[in-house]
Write a protein that holds these residues in place. Structure first.
Motif, PDB file in Angstrom:
ATOM      1  N   ALA A 276       0.829  -1.209   0.000  1.00 46.81           N
ATOM      2  CA  ALA A 276       0.000   0.000   0.000  1.00 46.81           C
ATOM      3  C   ALA A 276       0.860   1.254   0.000  1.00 46.81           C
ATOM      4  CB  ALA A 276      -0.932  -0.010   1.209  1.00 46.81           C
ATOM      5  N   ALA A 277       1.951   1.250   0.778  1.00 45.56           N
ATOM      6  CA  ALA A 277       2.824   2.424   0.841  1.00 45.56           C
ATOM      7  C   ALA A 277       3.509   2.669  -0.498  1.00 45.56           C
ATOM      8  CB  ALA A 277       3.858   2.243   1.947  1.00 45.56           C
ATOM      9  N   GLN A 278       3.940   1.613  -1.151  1.00 49.53           N
ATOM     10  CA  GLN A 278       4.565   1.755  -2.467  1.00 49.53           C
ATOM     11  C   GLN A 278       3.574   2.315  -3.483  1.00 49.53           C
ATOM     12  OE1 GLN A 278       5.870  -2.277  -2.951  1.00 49.53           O
ATOM     13  NE2 GLN A 278       7.759  -1.985  -1.765  1.00 49.53           N
ATOM     14  N   LYS A 279       2.331   1.888  -3.372  1.00 48.31           N
ATOM     15  CA  LYS A 279       1.300   2.405  -4.272  1.00 48.31           C
ATOM     16  C   LYS A 279       1.088   3.899  -4.038  1.00 48.31           C
ATOM     17  CE  LYS A 279      -2.153   2.164  -7.219  1.00 48.31           C
ATOM     18  NZ  LYS A 279      -1.930   1.919  -8.670  1.00 48.31           N
ATOM     19  N   ALA A 280       1.066   4.318  -2.775  1.00 48.95           N
ATOM     20  CA  ALA A 280       0.887   5.740  -2.466  1.00 48.95           C
ATOM     21  C   ALA A 280       2.014   6.565  -3.073  1.00 48.95           C
ATOM     22  CB  ALA A 280       0.827   5.946  -0.953  1.00 48.95           C
ATOM     23  N   VAL A 281       3.248   6.095  -2.927  1.00 42.68           N
ATOM     24  CA  VAL A 281       4.394   6.822  -3.474  1.00 42.68           C
ATOM     25  C   VAL A 281       4.310   6.886  -4.993  1.00 42.68           C
ATOM     26  CG1 VAL A 281       6.900   6.766  -3.770  1.00 42.68           C
ATOM     27  CG2 VAL A 281       5.892   6.341  -1.513  1.00 42.68           C
ATOM     28  N   SER A 282       3.890   5.795  -5.614  1.00 42.19           N
ATOM     29  CA  SER A 282       3.801   5.780  -7.080  1.00 42.19           C
ATOM     30  C   SER A 282       2.741   6.749  -7.590  1.00 42.19           C
ATOM     31  CB  SER A 282       3.492   4.367  -7.576  1.00 42.19           C
ATOM     32  OG  SER A 282       2.154   3.987  -7.273  1.00 42.19           O
ATOM     33  N   LEU A 283       1.710   6.995  -6.780  1.00 44.27           N
ATOM     34  CA  LEU A 283       0.656   7.928  -7.185  1.00 44.27           C
ATOM     35  C   LEU A 283       1.105   9.376  -7.029  1.00 44.27           C
ATOM     36  CD1 LEU A 283      -2.425   6.094  -5.627  1.00 44.27           C
ATOM     37  CD2 LEU A 283      -2.017   6.481  -8.063  1.00 44.27           C
ATOM     38  N   GLY A 284       2.003   9.635  -6.083  1.00 42.52           N
ATOM     39  CA  GLY A 284       2.546  10.981  -5.903  1.00 42.52           C
ATOM     40  C   GLY A 284       1.502  11.974  -5.446  1.00 42.52           C
ATOM     41  N   GLY A 285       1.727  13.235  -5.804  1.00 47.29           N
ATOM     42  CA  GLY A 285       0.806  14.294  -5.407  1.00 47.29           C
ATOM     43  C   GLY A 285       1.430  15.225  -4.389  1.00 47.29           C
ATOM     44  N   THR A 290       5.148  12.928   2.640  1.00 45.58           N
ATOM     45  CA  THR A 290       4.524  12.140   3.707  1.00 45.58           C
ATOM     46  C   THR A 290       4.449  10.677   3.303  1.00 45.58           C
ATOM     47  OG1 THR A 290       3.213  14.019   4.477  1.00 45.58           O
ATOM     48  CG2 THR A 290       2.428  11.831   5.081  1.00 45.58           C
ATOM     49  N   PHE A 291       4.090  10.427   2.050  1.00 44.82           N
ATOM     50  CA  PHE A 291       3.990   9.047   1.573  1.00 44.82           C
ATOM     51  C   PHE A 291       5.362   8.357   1.630  1.00 44.82           C
ATOM     52  CE2 PHE A 291       0.464  10.658  -1.522  1.00 44.82           C
ATOM     53  CZ  PHE A 291      -0.366  10.909  -0.442  1.00 44.82           C
ATOM     54  N   ARG A 292       6.391   9.081   1.241  1.00 41.54           N
ATOM     55  CA  ARG A 292       7.746   8.509   1.276  1.00 41.54           C
ATOM     56  C   ARG A 292       8.179   8.208   2.706  1.00 41.54           C
ATOM     57  NH1 ARG A 292      10.086  12.786  -3.194  1.00 41.54           N
ATOM     58  NH2 ARG A 292       9.629  11.530  -5.063  1.00 41.54           N
ATOM     59  N   GLN A 293       7.804   9.082   3.629  1.00 45.68           N
ATOM     60  CA  GLN A 293       8.161   8.849   5.024  1.00 45.68           C
ATOM     61  C   GLN A 293       7.452   7.613   5.563  1.00 45.68           C
ATOM     62  OE1 GLN A 293      10.482  10.656   6.980  1.00 45.68           O
ATOM     63  NE2 GLN A 293      10.179   8.781   8.180  1.00 45.68           N
ATOM     64  N   THR A 294       6.188   7.439   5.183  1.00 45.82           N
ATOM     65  CA  THR A 294       5.457   6.247   5.604  1.00 45.82           C
ATOM     66  C   THR A 294       6.150   4.990   5.088  1.00 45.82           C
ATOM     67  OG1 THR A 294       3.346   7.445   5.621  1.00 45.82           O
ATOM     68  CG2 THR A 294       3.233   5.048   5.508  1.00 45.82           C
ATOM     69  N   LEU A 295       6.524   5.011   3.817  1.00 47.75           N
ATOM     70  CA  LEU A 295       7.204   3.853   3.231  1.00 47.75           C
ATOM     71  C   LEU A 295       8.528   3.585   3.942  1.00 47.75           C
ATOM     72  CD1 LEU A 295       7.495   1.655   1.091  1.00 47.75           C
ATOM     73  CD2 LEU A 295       8.400   3.399  -0.479  1.00 47.75           C
ATOM     74  N   SER A 296       9.288   4.645   4.214  1.00 49.29           N
ATOM     75  CA  SER A 296      10.569   4.483   4.896  1.00 49.29           C
ATOM     76  C   SER A 296      10.386   3.896   6.288  1.00 49.29           C
ATOM     77  CB  SER A 296      11.281   5.835   4.985  1.00 49.29           C
ATOM     78  OG  SER A 296      12.477   5.735   5.727  1.00 49.29           O
ATOM     79  N   ASP A 297       9.370   4.371   7.008  1.00 45.63           N
ATOM     80  CA  ASP A 297       9.117   3.864   8.358  1.00 45.63           C
ATOM     81  C   ASP A 297       8.788   2.373   8.326  1.00 45.63           C
ATOM     82  OD1 ASP A 297       9.539   6.392   9.362  1.00 45.63           O
ATOM     83  OD2 ASP A 297       7.402   6.871   9.597  1.00 45.63           O
ATOM     84  N   ILE A 298       8.032   1.955   7.323  1.00 41.82           N
ATOM     85  CA  ILE A 298       7.654   0.541   7.229  1.00 41.82           C
ATOM     86  C   ILE A 298       8.868  -0.312   6.849  1.00 41.82           C
ATOM     87  CG2 ILE A 298       6.230  -1.125   5.966  1.00 41.82           C
ATOM     88  CD1 ILE A 298       4.139   1.137   5.672  1.00 41.82           C
ATOM     89  N   GLU A 299       9.677   0.187   5.934  1.00 40.94           N
ATOM     90  CA  GLU A 299      10.851  -0.569   5.482  1.00 40.94           C
ATOM     91  C   GLU A 299      11.881  -0.732   6.596  1.00 40.94           C
ATOM     92  OE1 GLU A 299      11.018   0.494   0.716  1.00 40.94           O
ATOM     93  OE2 GLU A 299      11.979   1.850   2.166  1.00 40.94           O
ATOM     94  N   ASN A 300      11.942   0.250   7.472  1.00 39.15           N
ATOM     95  CA  ASN A 300      12.949   0.210   8.541  1.00 39.15           C
ATOM     96  C   ASN A 300      12.382  -0.333   9.847  1.00 39.15           C
ATOM     97  OD1 ASN A 300      14.883   1.354   6.821  1.00 39.15           O
ATOM     98  ND2 ASN A 300      14.114   3.425   7.249  1.00 39.15           N
TER      99      ASN A 300
END
Length: 300
Positions: A276-285, A290-300
């Protein structure tokens, strides 16, 4: 990181007047409708607290004018201003829904909802503002019934009432958050739900968003709001379901995928959260960071 919040624009609405003639009865509505609304006498300068107390007690939340005076009465003005009336209703977990115009007032009374109105009982150049509660309409007699002053169910000719009701023909519904107005409009209702969030009335906000999602099941904002309210109440599982529904009704919503990712990660469903986080980043906007931070938090 907090779940992204719902931002909505407040819109103004127009009104339709009938030049002193009562609007026609909605199809199937009785010509006369008088609602059973509790009555509190309006003492000097206390018409605001009393009118609001009548509407709130009718809605199922028993209060007295004294309970509300500190919240809505402004001593320097010897009265109450409209924003304070709205805020007080929301602070007490009630939906404050503003309408404008005779058409909508007529429809709400026919549908069983009393309406707080603001009248000018003075002159245009020397106004005397007064809150009353519309509790009925008698179309045969061309009269409106008001809880006003020291009188319950006061009958007033429609033309007289219309001349005092203005200048913007404002009305306020005070409703349980699960009860939609007869004339409900999606954006207006969601604005009211946002007001409940701002008042930190999360349970009431959840009810309001759930009602919106039931009425407008394709409303992305209703599902986002429902998810945010559920999360604030500690219901992450319910929030995830609402956010997932938001992604279904609006597949290009980065906010929906970001919020879904956040709660899925909290629920320990990391693989789904990453997707879901990767999808948010791919959609951008605009909220891409914020989307990138969410993805980073999940990955780490």
């Amino acid at each position: 990181m907090a779940v992204a919040c719902l931002l909505l624009l407040f819109l103004t609405t127009g009104c339709s007047l009938y030049g002193g003639v009562m609007p026609p009865s909605p199809t199937g509505a009785p010509l006369t409708r008088v609602l059973d609304v509790p009555f509190y006498p309006q003492e000097d300068y206390q018409c605001g607290p009393a009118a609001l107390a009548m509407a709130m007690t009718w809605s199922g939340l028993p209060v007295t004018p004294d309970d509300l005076t500190a919240q809505v009465y402004t001593p320097s003005q010897k009265g109450s201003i409209q924003p304070d009336m709205i805020t007080a209703a929301r602070r007490n977990g009630r939906m404050a829904y503003v309408i404008h115009g005779a058409d909508r007032l007529s429809a709400e009374i026919a549908g069983g909802n009393p309406v707080v109105v603001l009248q000018n009982l003075g002159l245009s150049w020397y106004p005397v503002w007064h809150y009353a509660v519309v509790v009925g309409l008698d179309r045969d007699a061309d009269e409106i019934l008001l809880n006003s002053g020291l009188t319950r169910n006061r009958r007033t000719p429609w033309r007289v009432f219309e001349n005092t009701w203005g200048p913007d023909f404002w009305g306020l519904l005070v409703l349980p958050p699960s009860r939609l107005p007869v004339t409900a409009k999606e954006t207006e209702w969601l604005n009211g739900a946002v007001g409940l969030e701002r008042a930190r009335q999360w349970a009431a906000a959840e009810e309001a968003y759930a009602a919106a999602a039931a009425r407008w099941p394709r409303s992305h904002d209703a599902w986002i709001g429902l998810g945010n309210a559920r999360y604030s109440l500690g219901n992450a599982e319910g929030a995830a379901k609402a956010f997932r529904r938001a992604t279904e009704v609006k597949p290009d919503s980065g906010i929906a995928f970001n919020n879904l990712a956040f709660v899925l990660d909290e629920l320990g469903r990391r693989d789904e959260a990453l997707q879901a986080a990767q999808k948010a980043v791919s959609l951008g906007g605009p909220q891409i960071e914020t989307f990138r931070q969410t993805l980073s938090d999940i990955e780490n």
